[in-house]
Design an enzyme around this catalytic site. Structure first.
Site, short mmCIF file in Angstrom:
data_model
loop_
_atom_site.label_atom_id
_atom_site.label_comp_id
_atom_site.label_asym_id
_atom_site.label_seq_id
_atom_site.Cartn_x
_atom_site.Cartn_y
_atom_site.Cartn_z
N GLU A 1 1.00 -1.19 -0.03
CA GLU A 1 -0.08 -0.04 0.02
C GLU A 1 0.73 1.13 0.03
O GLU A 1 0.31 2.30 -0.56
CB GLU A 1 -0.90 0.00 1.18
N SER B 1 -47.20 -30.85 41.53
CA SER B 1 -46.66 -31.20 42.75
C SER B 1 -45.34 -30.55 43.18
O SER B 1 -45.15 -30.60 44.44
CB SER B 1 -46.39 -32.54 42.85
#
Length: 818
Positions: A90, A467
């Site tokens: 770059e 229960s």
């Protein structure tokens, strides 16, 4: 000669005039552009868009939320070859130019003159930083001019190293990866330090055109770009010829790598995401928050596995429902088409999709995708046969063709080295585990698979507990003066309640009646009729006020006798929270799942401070409160400050004797009652209660020791029966057992300590009265001081069946009896 001098003079004047005009023009342009340039100070405090990450309590990754994949790194953490590769690709003059590479600009200008086209050119790394942070990517002269001025400004205020670090963390590298850290993970599944030279060059070649040079989308073009980068590195002296040849000849192995998730906890991850958005809004997705949850990775893994294994086991008991899909079968291989179908069929609950391509005798050939085939033997098919369990395993008349056909899209479960036919269960379930002393949620699973259903049953499903609610009713009875030896008649009950709009005739699950029954035995065997009589005797109002102490939702508790059988609605989280009161000796804790929130840099933003159970702290505080305050000398001030910084204490909501008695009663549920299957764990410290609702719509098991509370629930989302005999003991308890087996492995037994104020005495098992020395059916029972029953008479006549509960006659005692 004079003409030449005149021309030279005119040329110099023209050049000078051009220079002056250029300077004036540049100055004017700068004066026009400068006010539009953003302040560079913001770059020094730049906050990269880092996703939200969720972790277990020991730092294992659970999930990541956010559109951009980014793992910010300090420049010192980025390998030198990676830096050299980006500079070569770059901006090889990055450390020489002032932010603008004039050579590159001249090249771009010459290209414009030659072609007449505006093309991006001459962009340095600094200019890319300027563009990526502040400007758009549109290709206009004005944007380019702004970019140049901004790059020069950045170079004046930031060091080269700071600019390079920003660039390598900000640059887009395709596949939602921003920065080199994320790219290394996305393409190669490793950290930057573990990349090869060829992989480094591949990533460094991406900024120019992330889509075009994507190594997953276009490997050939990406490899050409990689080799260009390697060539640039060689020409700049960053690598040798030998390194270049070796790297350029490597075959690239890039593929899409998902997150390396270390704990399967999608339901908890979604809870965290919702909480973070509620706290921080949309910033939660981009600010790099790190959320450390309370989840224990071992327990979470055990919870997921236990729930899935048990739901699949239940599903097999209901029989095979057939193929998930049937393809038109032409008898020819079509791997490309099959791959497409399998790719569209996600893996759910670790059940892999497959296509049956052949059936012969007692086996089948299946296609798994990617040109992979497997053999499905009879041991993996037999359970699905219509006559399974009623015919001998070696019956030659049974065949795989009675179960499978070519073209069937099926599911397979991996068990060891073999495959077993499976189906995605229609039934659902949930499991939640809580540390009873501080409320930390250590495991949570809200369904078979989050990908199939995001509905979190552990915290959102309001179901009847059946229960499982009885222990709270019995605890209310103890609080009202009854004992574990109190006698209640297990006989038919008829309730004509206008609120129920009909006459209600409840029954025991067995359909039988057992006559006079002690309270302990009624809970151990889950006797419905006794529970109703208990509630009748203490009153619905007092019972609801007692249940409220446990944090149960009052607005969902019915104001009638059906409450005794668990007709309320609760979530597994609410029920688990209520059971922690029994597990910790009577204290109300607050469940929580977020331990800590940190910012991107690891600084704490939030730390959980839950009220905890601390008997020692409570005793010290009580002792301090009982003493008259004395003035402190100056030297005592630090100690006083330290005492002021005491932990938050959970409030006591149930007396210790009541909590311990209920623990022993529920421990008997496992030792000799409806929870006997849990004896397989080989532990003496566990207690619990099964729960089954009318027509087996819901199955529960709620169990605990002093270390952990865990609740398991099974049921259908569209409420319907689980099937005959699919009770809490059969459908839910196996989940709890599988979970606790792994969660409590290598953990010493954590029995609740018996509090003072309880007396053990021998009683007559039939009457609940104190047994005489020669009583043949005497058992030991625990009583609170002052609640010992009377001595049984010498001769006990047949007990009269009465609907009136018999409070065990009590007498005062001053010594402990055995």
């Amino acid at each position: 000669m004079k003409t030449a001098l005149r021309l030279l003079r005119l040329g110099l004047i023209g050049a000078f005039a051009t220079f002056i005009i250029g300077v004036i023009g540049t100055g004017a342009t700068y004066l026009y552009i400068a006010p539009q340039l953003p302040p560079i100070e913001s770059l020094k405090e730049v906050r990269l868009q880092v996703p939200l990450r969720v972790f277990t309590r020991d730092g294992g990754l659970i999930a990541e939320f956010g559109e951009k994949r980014r793992s910010p790194l300090a420049l010192s953490e980025i390998p030198r070859p990676m830096i050299n590769a980006f500079l070569a690709a770059e901006d090889d003059r990055f450390f020489q130019h002032p932010g603008v590479d004039y050579h590159g600009i001249v090249r771009a200008a010459l290209q414009l003159i030659a072609t007449g086209e505006k093309r991006q050119g001459g962009s340095t790394i600094t200019m890319q930083v300027a563009r990526n942070f502040f400007l758009s990517s549109e290709k206009t002269f004005l944007r380019k001019i702004k970019e140049i001025f901004l790059a020069l400004k950045i170079e004046r205020e930031l060091s080269k190293e700071e600019i390079l670090e920003l660039y390598l963390n900000k640059i887009y590298l395709g596949s939602r990866a921003y920065g080199v850290g994320a790219a290394a993970q996305v393409y190669y599944g490793v950290k930057t330090g573990d990349l090869s030279l060829a992989q480094v060059a591949m990533i460094a070649g991406l900024p120019k055109a992330p889509s075009r040079y994507n190594p997953i989308a276009d490997p050939e073009r990406a490899t050409q770009r990689r080799n260009y980068v390697l060539g640039r590195m060689r020409s700049l002296g960053h690598i040798s010829e030998e390194e270049y040849q070796h790297a350029s000849n490597q075959i690239d192995d890039a593929r899409s790598h998902g997150l390396v998730v270390e704990a399967s906890a999608a339901y908890v991850a979604e809870m965290v995401r919702a909480e973070m958005v509620a706290r921080y809004g949309e910033d939660a997705y981009v600010s790099g928050y790190r959320v450390i949850t309370t989840l224990d990775p071992v327990e979470q893994k055990a919870a997921v596995s236990a729930l899935r294994e048990s739901l699949l086991e239940y599903d097999r008991r209901q029989g095979y429902r057939g193929a998930e899909r049937k393809l038109t079968w032409e008898g020819e291989s079509n791997e490309a088409g099959w791959d497409q179908i399998l790719n569209e069929t996600p893996v759910l609950g670790e059940l892999v999709p497959a296509i049956v391509v052949g059936v012969e005798g007692k086996s089948a050939s299946v296609y798994l995708g990617n040109r992979t085939y497997a053999e499905l033997g009879w041991s993996g098919i037999e359970w699905a046969h219509p006559k399974a369990g009623r015919r001998a395993k070696d019956d030659a008349t049974l065949s795989a063709a009675e179960v499978l056909s070519p073209g069937d899209v099926i599911r397979l479960q991996r068990t060891g080295d073999t495959w077993v036919l499976a189906s995605i269960p229609e039934v659902e379930g949930a499991l939640i585990a809580i540390a009873p002393r501080d409320g930390a949620i250590t495991a949570l699973v809200g369904g078979f698979d989050f990908a199939r259903s995001k509905f979190n049953r552990a915290v959102q499903a309001e179901r009847q507990p059946g229960s499982s609610l009885k222990p709270f009713i019995y605890s209310a009875a103890l609080a009202e003066g009854y004992t574990a030896a109190s006698i209640f008649n297990d006989a038919p009950v008829v309730v004509d309640d206008p609120a129920l709009e009909t006459t209600w005739r409840p029954e025991n699950y067995s359909g039988r009646f057992y006559g006079p029954t002690r309270l302990r035995e009624a809970l151990v065997n889950s006797r419905n009729l006794v529970s109703i009589r208990v509630l009748q005797s203490i009153g619905v109002g007092p019972a609801i006020r007692h249940l409220q102490k446990f944090g149960l939702p009052v607005d969902r508790l019915p104001r009638d006798l059906s409450l005794a059988l668990g007709s309320a609605t609760v979530t597994p989280l609410e029920l688990a929270t209520a059971y922690t009161v029994f597990a910790n000796g009577g204290y109300k804790i607050e469940p929580f799942f977020i331990q800590r929130i940190e910012d991107m840099d690891g600084n704490p933003l939030f730390e959980a401070d839950p009220p905890i159970v601390c008997e020692e702290c409570e005793a010290r505080r009580a002792a301090t409160d009982s003493q008259a305050p004395q003035p402190l000398p100056p030297s005592a001030a630090p100690e006083a400050a330290a005492e002021a910084d005491q932990p938050r204490l959970a409030p006591r909501v149930l007396d210790a004797q009541n909590a311990y008695l209920m623990y022993t009663m529920m421990r008997d549920v496992i030792r000799r009652g409806t929870g006997r299957r849990a004896l397989a764990l080989g532990r003496s410290d566990i207690a619990g209660k099964t729960g089954t609702t009318n027509d087996q719509h819901d199955a529960w098991f709620s169990g605990f020791n002093a270390h952990r509370v865990a609740i398991a629930w099974v049921g259908y989302d569209n409420v319907r029966s689980l099937g005959e005999r699919e009770t809490g003991s059969r459908a839910a308890l196996p989940i709890w057992i599988r979970f606790m087996e792994r969660a409590l492995a290598n953990t010493p037994e954590a029995v609740l300590e018996q509090p003072p104020g309880l007396i053990s005495a021998r009683i007559d098992a039939e009457t609940g009265l104190l047994a005489r020395a020669n009583a043949p059916n005497a058992v030991f029972e625990l009583f609170s001081e002052g609640q010992l029953p009377e001595r049984a008479p010498e001769t006990v006549t047949t007990t009269q069946h009465s609907d009136t509960p018999q409070r065990t006659p009590q007498r005062e005692v001053s010594e402990q009896l055995f």
